[in-house]
Design a protein around this motif. Sequence first.
Motif, PDB file in Angstrom:
ATOM      1  N   ARG A   1       0.697  -0.596  -0.125  1.00  0.00           N
ATOM      2  CA  ARG A   1       0.109  -0.074  -0.043  1.00  0.00           C
ATOM      3  C   ARG A   1       0.399   1.197   0.222  1.00  0.00           C
ATOM      4  O   ARG A   1       0.328   2.186  -0.706  1.00  0.00           O
ATOM      5  CB  ARG A   1      -0.730   0.234   1.055  1.00  0.00           C
ATOM      6  N   GLN A   2       1.870   1.350   0.592  1.00  0.00           N
ATOM      7  CA  GLN A   2       2.467   2.164   0.439  1.00  0.00           C
ATOM      8  C   GLN A   2       3.316   2.590  -0.836  1.00  0.00           C
ATOM      9  O   GLN A   2       3.234   3.172  -1.172  1.00  0.00           O
ATOM     10  CB  GLN A   2       3.933   2.357   1.619  1.00  0.00           C
ATOM     11  N   PHE A   3       3.960   1.400  -1.493  1.00  0.00           N
ATOM     12  CA  PHE A   3       4.110   1.638  -2.610  1.00  0.00           C
ATOM     13  C   PHE A   3       3.274   2.167  -3.760  1.00  0.00           C
ATOM     14  O   PHE A   3       3.424   2.850  -4.431  1.00  0.00           O
ATOM     15  CB  PHE A   3       4.305   0.336  -3.324  1.00  0.00           C
ATOM     16  N   LEU A   4       2.214   1.687  -3.205  1.00  0.00           N
ATOM     17  CA  LEU A   4       0.821   2.442  -4.294  1.00  0.00           C
ATOM     18  C   LEU A   4       0.779   3.496  -4.208  1.00  0.00           C
ATOM     19  O   LEU A   4       0.707   4.413  -5.074  1.00  0.00           O
ATOM     20  CB  LEU A   4      -0.092   1.202  -4.377  1.00  0.00           C
ATOM     21  N   LEU A   5       0.234   3.758  -2.607  1.00  0.00           N
ATOM     22  CA  LEU A   5       0.265   5.628  -2.626  1.00  0.00           C
ATOM     23  C   LEU A   5       0.984   5.949  -2.913  1.00  0.00           C
ATOM     24  O   LEU A   5       1.058   7.502  -3.323  1.00  0.00           O
ATOM     25  CB  LEU A   5      -0.163   5.051  -1.156  1.00  0.00           C
ATOM     26  N   GLY A   6       2.561   5.670  -3.060  1.00  0.00           N
ATOM     27  CA  GLY A   6       3.838   7.144  -3.052  1.00  0.00           C
ATOM     28  C   GLY A   6       3.698   7.080  -4.371  1.00  0.00           C
ATOM     29  O   GLY A   6       3.863   7.714  -5.071  1.00  0.00           O
ATOM     30  N   TYR A   7       3.063   5.999  -5.465  1.00  0.00           N
ATOM     31  CA  TYR A   7       3.293   5.883  -7.097  1.00  0.00           C
ATOM     32  C   TYR A   7       1.729   6.924  -7.538  1.00  0.00           C
ATOM     33  O   TYR A   7       2.173   7.967  -8.251  1.00  0.00           O
ATOM     34  CB  TYR A   7       2.910   4.873  -7.632  1.00  0.00           C
ATOM     35  N   PHE A   8       0.846   7.529  -6.487  1.00  0.00           N
ATOM     36  CA  PHE A   8      -0.146   8.179  -6.931  1.00  0.00           C
ATOM     37  C   PHE A   8       0.150  10.200  -6.052  1.00  0.00           C
ATOM     38  O   PHE A   8      -0.448  10.593  -6.028  1.00  0.00           O
ATOM     39  CB  PHE A   8      -1.348   7.567  -5.939  1.00  0.00           C
ATOM     40  N   GLY A   9       1.487   9.780  -5.432  1.00  0.00           N
ATOM     41  CA  GLY A   9       1.595  11.086  -5.311  1.00  0.00           C
ATOM     42  C   GLY A   9       1.126  11.180  -3.612  1.00  0.00           C
ATOM     43  O   GLY A   9       1.166  12.064  -2.848  1.00  0.00           O
ATOM     44  N   GLU A  10       1.070  10.269  -2.735  1.00  0.00           N
ATOM     45  CA  GLU A  10       0.093  10.139  -1.393  1.00  0.00           C
ATOM     46  C   GLU A  10       1.453   9.165   0.031  1.00  0.00           C
ATOM     47  O   GLU A  10       2.084   8.461  -1.075  1.00  0.00           O
ATOM     48  CB  GLU A  10      -0.881   9.947  -0.944  1.00  0.00           C
ATOM     49  N   HIS A  11       2.158   9.881   0.802  1.00  0.00           N
ATOM     50  CA  HIS A  11       2.399   9.273   1.595  1.00  0.00           C
ATOM     51  C   HIS A  11       2.053   8.426   2.227  1.00  0.00           C
ATOM     52  O   HIS A  11       0.903   9.506   3.419  1.00  0.00           O
ATOM     53  CB  HIS A  11       3.886  10.251   2.681  1.00  0.00           C
ATOM     54  N   LEU A  12       2.544   7.308   3.258  1.00  0.00           N
ATOM     55  CA  LEU A  12       1.288   6.728   3.646  1.00  0.00           C
ATOM     56  C   LEU A  12       2.635   6.046   5.150  1.00  0.00           C
ATOM     57  O   LEU A  12       3.536   6.315   4.830  1.00  0.00           O
ATOM     58  CB  LEU A  12       0.684   5.520   4.007  1.00  0.00           C
ATOM     59  N   ASP A  13       2.027   7.145   6.599  1.00  0.00           N
ATOM     60  CA  ASP A  13       3.794   7.112   7.631  1.00  0.00           C
ATOM     61  C   ASP A  13       4.206   5.936   7.962  1.00  0.00           C
ATOM     62  O   ASP A  13       4.597   5.536   7.407  1.00  0.00           O
ATOM     63  CB  ASP A  13       2.890   7.490   8.080  1.00  0.00           C
ATOM     64  N   GLU A  14       3.047   4.690   7.838  1.00  0.00           N
ATOM     65  CA  GLU A  14       3.456   3.197   8.196  1.00  0.00           C
ATOM     66  C   GLU A  14       2.852   2.408   7.209  1.00  0.00           C
ATOM     67  O   GLU A  14       2.011   2.517   6.584  1.00  0.00           O
ATOM     68  CB  GLU A  14       3.059   3.580   9.667  1.00  0.00           C
ATOM     69  N   PRO A  15       3.665   1.270   7.629  1.00  0.00           N
ATOM     70  CA  PRO A  15       2.902   0.035   6.927  1.00  0.00           C
ATOM     71  C   PRO A  15       1.520   0.481   7.289  1.00  0.00           C
ATOM     72  O   PRO A  15       1.265  -0.389   7.974  1.00  0.00           O
ATOM     73  CB  PRO A  15       3.997  -1.179   7.402  1.00  0.00           C
TER      74      PRO A  15
END
Length: 548
Positions: free
Chosen positions: A458-472
């Motif tokens: 999920r961190q990988f996917l959200l990063g691709y779309f420009g959103e940051h997820l703080d934790e796994p």
Amino acid sequence: MTDVADRVSQAVSQAAQRAFGWPGLRPGQLDAIEALLNHTDVLAVMPTGYGKSAIYQLAGLLNDGPTLVVSPLIALQNDQVAGLNDAPDAPDAVAVNSGNSDGENDDAWQRYEAGDAEFLLLSPEQLAKPEVIQRLRSKRPTLFVVDEAHCVSSWGHDFRPDYLRLGEVIDQLGHPTVCALTATGSAPVRDEIVDRLHLRQPLVLTRGFDRPNLRLEVQRHSDDRERRDAVIEQVLALPKPGLLYVSTRRDSERYATALSERGLAASAYHAGLRSSLREQVHEAFLDDRLDVVVATSAFGMGIDKRNVRFVVHAAITESLDAYYQEIGRAGRAAAPATTTLHYRQEDLGLRSFFASGAPDPADLARVFATLAASDSPMKLADLASRLDLGTRRASSLVNLLQEADVANSGRRGVRATARIEPQRAAERALEAAESRERIEQSRLAMMRNYAETLGCRRQFLLGYFGEHLDEPCGNCDTCASGRAAEFDDPDSIAAEPFPLQAAVRHPDWGDGVVMRNEDDRVTVFFEQEGYKVLSRRAIEKHDLLRVR
């Protein structure tokens, strides 16, 4: 907030309740509607099920003048028209498409032109017809909506040549306020949508990409037979209904047959089926008469079904944009749903083969020579007829010539814009095609990185779309196995010199946007080269990246 803004916000909320029975709006929807009512162009990137249609429906209701909605599929148009006409107090909507009789289309036009219908839905192919543009000029829309706007992007996952001319259509209609909507859009795709549609200082909104109710899984396989058996066994065991995506028409038939033989109500869906049969499958799935639809990417755009419990991919998709949109069809009511990619590294070669295929330079030269020899702009149909090319083929060649800045199309037709030899024009167009191919290959590489990451998916996917997820996230297979926690390093993120979405410059590849950060590498999207993964050691040693 000013008194005027307060009154607009209150009017929007009251209209949502009165006309559609909606008790409230989600974050971003109100911002988009208010911008449109203020005649500001909007690009809204929101996941499937978030309520993008509500934006144009409320804006169209409150806006003076008619609303034109460009929608790519007849089934999707019918769903949108039915939804508007069934709403308690919403204005009427009509559609003009090839699925209607001539009489039905004539009636739709008459209702639109008489002002009896607020919303007119058309396909982009309809807008390629000069007579359609002429009719729209006589009753100009004040709001121009582009649904599934990722189709505008030549790097998007559903490239359709007729979408690329929508910017010119918008200009021909005097540039009404534009609302572009899509469920998928990484930063490069968003930038190209803005450029292609000629959006003027738009409000760009991205909301709701995190879907924590979707479990993200990847199962790796080395043998095709073992992979096929695993797909069938998983689909049999999962709660129904669901979607199984495959890469070929043949596979859709094979898997549907295999699942039917095991007792499931399963049907294949692909572009090779008769339109009437595709519609039957579509309706049966919406009515819960099918357990599984086994489909190519032709199925699902605009699907409004709230109880999809799983989306399984039997093969890798061509991009994360495509993958995220397809898995977004699961769990739309926020209920738990499973998404699984069955990944075999050898499939990357097959996807690469599908993505390749350079245009014929001789055809490009012929098209340019014909345009250059013409005293006036040529209609696309006339150009195709003169060169004995199909209209779609001619359109694709013209689009490449436009990308190479040697041709242009407008209200009167297509014309050559460069005084060069046809062979040189073809070479420039081939360079544009090669740039597109490099980007397609790089997007496939990002898909591979997702499939093979040891970190939180999920961190990988959200990063691709420009959103940051703080934790796994805790709801993917790498989190469940404990690998994601080992991979995660919050201290390195906090000290990141190239943060997500940062604008950077490379000495050879030019301007780019940071798409992903890892301990030892940075992934950047470059406009002409696509996605590139650079090691931090090389960046530091050779001063390869500078934040702009």
